[in-house]
Design a protein around this motif. Structure first.
Motif, PDB file in Angstrom:
ATOM      1  N   ILE A 111     -35.046  12.447  -2.640  1.00  0.00           N
ATOM      2  CA  ILE A 111     -33.977  12.718  -3.621  1.00  0.00           C
ATOM      3  C   ILE A 111     -34.680  12.843  -4.970  1.00  0.00           C
ATOM      4  N   ALA A 163     -38.739   7.278  -3.866  1.00  0.00           N
ATOM      5  CA  ALA A 163     -38.365   6.322  -4.923  1.00  0.00           C
ATOM      6  C   ALA A 163     -36.851   6.193  -5.056  1.00  0.00           C
ATOM      7  N   GLN A 164     -36.135   7.332  -4.871  1.00  0.00           N
ATOM      8  CA  GLN A 164     -34.681   7.305  -5.066  1.00  0.00           C
ATOM      9  C   GLN A 164     -33.908   7.127  -3.763  1.00  0.00           C
ATOM     10  N   ASN A 166     -45.734   0.390  -6.811  1.00  0.00           N
ATOM     11  CA  ASN A 166     -44.645   1.352  -7.022  1.00  0.00           C
ATOM     12  C   ASN A 166     -45.004   2.691  -6.368  1.00  0.00           C
ATOM     13  N   THR A 167     -44.111   3.644  -6.490  1.00  0.00           N
ATOM     14  CA  THR A 167     -44.320   4.975  -5.920  1.00  0.00           C
ATOM     15  C   THR A 167     -45.557   5.639  -6.508  1.00  0.00           C
ATOM     16  N   THR A 168     -45.730   5.502  -7.815  1.00  0.00           N
ATOM     17  CA  THR A 168     -46.864   6.137  -8.508  1.00  0.00           C
ATOM     18  C   THR A 168     -48.180   5.650  -7.908  1.00  0.00           C
ATOM     19  N   HIS A 190     -41.333  14.352  -9.252  1.00  0.00           N
ATOM     20  CA  HIS A 190     -41.487  13.431 -10.392  1.00  0.00           C
ATOM     21  C   HIS A 190     -42.945  13.357 -10.849  1.00  0.00           C
ATOM     22  N   SER A 239     -40.178   2.917  -4.285  1.00  0.00           N
ATOM     23  CA  SER A 239     -40.072   1.875  -5.314  1.00  0.00           C
ATOM     24  C   SER A 239     -38.810   1.058  -5.046  1.00  0.00           C
ATOM     25  N   HIS A 270     -37.547  -1.287  -6.381  1.00  0.00           N
ATOM     26  CA  HIS A 270     -36.870  -1.876  -7.550  1.00  0.00           C
ATOM     27  C   HIS A 270     -35.672  -1.060  -8.015  1.00  0.00           C
ATOM     28  N   LYS A 271     -35.450   0.105  -7.408  1.00  0.00           N
ATOM     29  CA  LYS A 271     -34.284   0.900  -7.818  1.00  0.00           C
ATOM     30  C   LYS A 271     -33.085   0.554  -6.931  1.00  0.00           C
ATOM     31  N   ASP A 305     -41.698  11.535  -1.513  1.00  0.00           N
ATOM     32  CA  ASP A 305     -41.417  10.564  -2.563  1.00  0.00           C
ATOM     33  C   ASP A 305     -40.036   9.969  -2.284  1.00  0.00           C
ATOM     34  N   ASN A 308     -35.064  13.015  -9.116  1.00  0.00           N
ATOM     35  CA  ASN A 308     -34.458  12.144 -10.134  1.00  0.00           C
ATOM     36  C   ASN A 308     -33.740  12.913 -11.227  1.00  0.00           C
ATOM     37  N   ALA A 355     -30.809   4.869 -11.081  1.00  0.00           N
ATOM     38  CA  ALA A 355     -31.918   5.763 -10.711  1.00  0.00           C
ATOM     39  C   ALA A 355     -33.154   5.484 -11.567  1.00  0.00           C
TER      40      ALA A 355
HETATM   41  C1  LIG Z   1     -38.223  10.463  -7.751  1.00  0.00           C
HETATM   42  C2  LIG Z   1     -39.118   9.478  -8.445  1.00  0.00           C
HETATM   43  N1  LIG Z   1     -40.400   9.384  -8.076  1.00  0.00           N
HETATM   44  C3  LIG Z   1     -41.251   8.510  -8.643  1.00  0.00           C
HETATM   45  C4  LIG Z   1     -40.825   7.681  -9.649  1.00  0.00           C
HETATM   46  C5  LIG Z   1     -41.801   6.733 -10.250  1.00  0.00           C
HETATM   47  O1  LIG Z   1     -41.467   5.455  -9.838  1.00  0.00           O
HETATM   48  P1  LIG Z   1     -42.408   4.225 -10.228  1.00  0.00           P
HETATM   49  O2  LIG Z   1     -42.444   4.164 -11.719  1.00  0.00           O
HETATM   50  O3  LIG Z   1     -41.726   3.063  -9.627  1.00  0.00           O
HETATM   51  O4  LIG Z   1     -43.737   4.510  -9.664  1.00  0.00           O
HETATM   52  C6  LIG Z   1     -39.496   7.746 -10.077  1.00  0.00           C
HETATM   53  C7  LIG Z   1     -39.016   6.879 -11.168  1.00  0.00           C
HETATM   54  O5  LIG Z   1     -37.964   7.048 -11.727  1.00  0.00           O
HETATM   55  C8  LIG Z   1     -38.626   8.660  -9.452  1.00  0.00           C
HETATM   56  O6  LIG Z   1     -37.348   8.764  -9.825  1.00  0.00           O
END
Ligand SMILES: Cc1ncc(COP(=O)(O)O)c(C=O)c1O
Length: 432
Positions: free
Chosen positions: A215, A245-246, A132-134, A159, A266, A268-269, A243, A217, A72
């Motif tokens: 989901i 990412a997960q 990335n998600t951010t 997040h 993202s 990469h997870k 979001d 984190n 995660a």
């Molecule tokens: C739910 C969630 N959103 C956003 C992020 C941020 O991801 P990134 O650093 O790839 O932008 C994370 C990173 O752990 C995350 O778990």
């Protein structure tokens, strides 16, 4: 034809024109591509009685001395995907101009976009390559026309990567951000209806944008995103931004079915793609209402597609191209087989937690609201101290949390993790 084959054909033509050095690079890459195809073909044939996905760990570069339960935070790339990525990097250096600016990777890049769109259930023209998600959420927060009287709503489970950009832009533009406390300590008892009810009570006539994790984190609650999106629409919310990412690479994601306006991820997870590449879906109807974050020459060409949000000059194209390999790898593992495995691992952990006197399960109580991300409280121990001990003395990699009243360790296994690793983990926990 796979995106690699399309790509190789095109590169061969271009490299031929560029001379023998380029052609040698293509030869190297063909060998890598064949190796990748062979690896894919041999996946999953571990016999009926064997533990599902047994032997899969060997297809990764993970160190022998660690047990990786922290997918995660960051995933790990399968060896064949990594090799393909390295191949693209090497090839790029044989003639950087050709690959970065000469158009050699234009068609392959668009083939990867189409593959990613297919994987997410949307049109290629609605997909942006972010980092990335951010970045996805920053693009949205700075690009939307919001002002006094508007509210952006999200829960404390959102997040920071999907939250901080809204606070920052609110200061500049004068809109309001409402971050409400999710009753995270009640998570094990919550039903989908409870989650809907929690959001329903927070939405008001001022809410223009709702942001939520598919989901989260922290406790790994699989939010009922489709129903939440429907609820938000029925309450007059204009934009629902999810979001992912997960979720991407873990769940089967269909952004069109979810009905969200924006979905940032993202890979990469859980998709196990090279680090530093993200995906953002943005619904076509919303595209023109978001001002691009990056502005540069030639961007007019991409008006009418989500590419308008990304075309800002040079970037690491080998990483973009290898996203296609990462998707191929996950598709080959099979989303149904993966989900069954995630559920089996979840049950194994939940059972062991129930059987223990000291472990308290802090994640959802049923699999349909869960994910391969779960929070365990070890009674009488600080989560940080538990991590220090289990990491340094036993090589278990996971993440401690001390937030929102929780004192938990977060375990996020992937399908390559084994029963034996789980057993060792609980033995170590008891001994530590
Ligand atoms: C739910 C969630 N959103 C956003 C992020 C941020 O991801 P990134 O650093 O790839 O932008 C994370 C990173 O752990 C995350 O778990």
């Amino acid at each position: 034809m796979s995106h690699r084959r399309t790509f190789l054909k095109q590169v061969a033509a271009l490299a031929g024109a560029a001379g023998a050095a380029g052609a040698a690079g293509v030869g190297d890459l063909l060998a890598i591509d064949e190796a990748f195809e062979r690896e894919l073909a041999s996946l999953g044939s571990n016999g009926e009685r064997a533990e599902p996905f047994s032997g899969l760990r060997e297809r990764y570069l993970l160190g022998k001395d660690i047990t990786y339960f922290n997918n995660a935070s960051i995933g790990t790339i399968p060896r064949p995907v990594h090799q393909a990525h390295v191949g693209y990097l090497a090839l790029c250096e044989t003639n950087p101009w050709l690959f970065m600016w000469g158009g050699a990777w234009e068609e392959p890049r668009e083939a990867v976009r189409a593959k990613a769109a297919d994987y997410m259930g949307c049109a290629a023209s609605d997909v942006t390559f972010t980092h990335n998600t951010t970045e996805g959420f920053n693009t949205l927060a700075q690009g939307l026309e919001l002002g006094p009287g508007d509210q952006v709503l999200f829960s404390s489970l959102n997040h920071d990567g999907a939250s901080i950009c809204w606070f920052y832009q609110a200061q500049r533009k004068g809109f309001a951000v409402k971050r409400f406390d999710f009753p995270v300590l009640d998570t094990p008892q919550l039903s989908a209806e409870d989650v809907l009810d929690i959001y329903d009570r927070q939405i008001s006539s001022a809410t223009r944008v709702l942001v939520l994790p598919h989901i989260d984190n922290v406790v790994g609650l699989r939010h009922p995103v489709k129903q939440l999106t429907q609820l938000a629409r029925s309450r007059g919310v204009e934009i629902v931004a999810v979001d992912g990412a997960q979720s991407i690479g873990m769940l089967e994601v269909d952004v069109t079915d979810v009905g969200a306006d924006v979905y940032c991820t993202s890979p990469h997870k859980w998709l196990q793609a090279p680090k530093g590449l993200g995906l953002m879906y943005i619904r076509a109807e919303l595209r023109d209402a978001v001002r691009p974050m990056w502005v540069t020459w030639g961007q007019e060409r991409w008006r009418g597609t989500a590419r308008i949000f990304e075309d800002y000059g040079s970037r690491n194209l080998p990483e973009v191209i290898s996203l296609g390999d990462a998707i191929d790898f996950q598709v080959k593992l099979g989303s149904k087989a993966k989900m069954e495995r995630y559920e089996a691992l979840w049950e194994r952990f939940a059972d062991a937690a129930r059987a223990s006197d000291t472990v308290v399960w802090r994640s959802p109580g049923s699999w349909d609201l869960s994910a391969s991300v779960y929070a365990l409280e070890i009674q009488g121990r600080q989560s940080r101290a538990v991590f220090d001990k289990l990491y340094h003395d036993y090589g278990f990699v996971f993440r401690p949390f001390a937030t929102q009243g929780l004192n938990t360790i977060r375990i996020s296994p992937n399908v390559y993790n084994t029963e034996a690793e789980i057993e060792r983990f609980f033995d170590a926990l008891a001994a530590a």
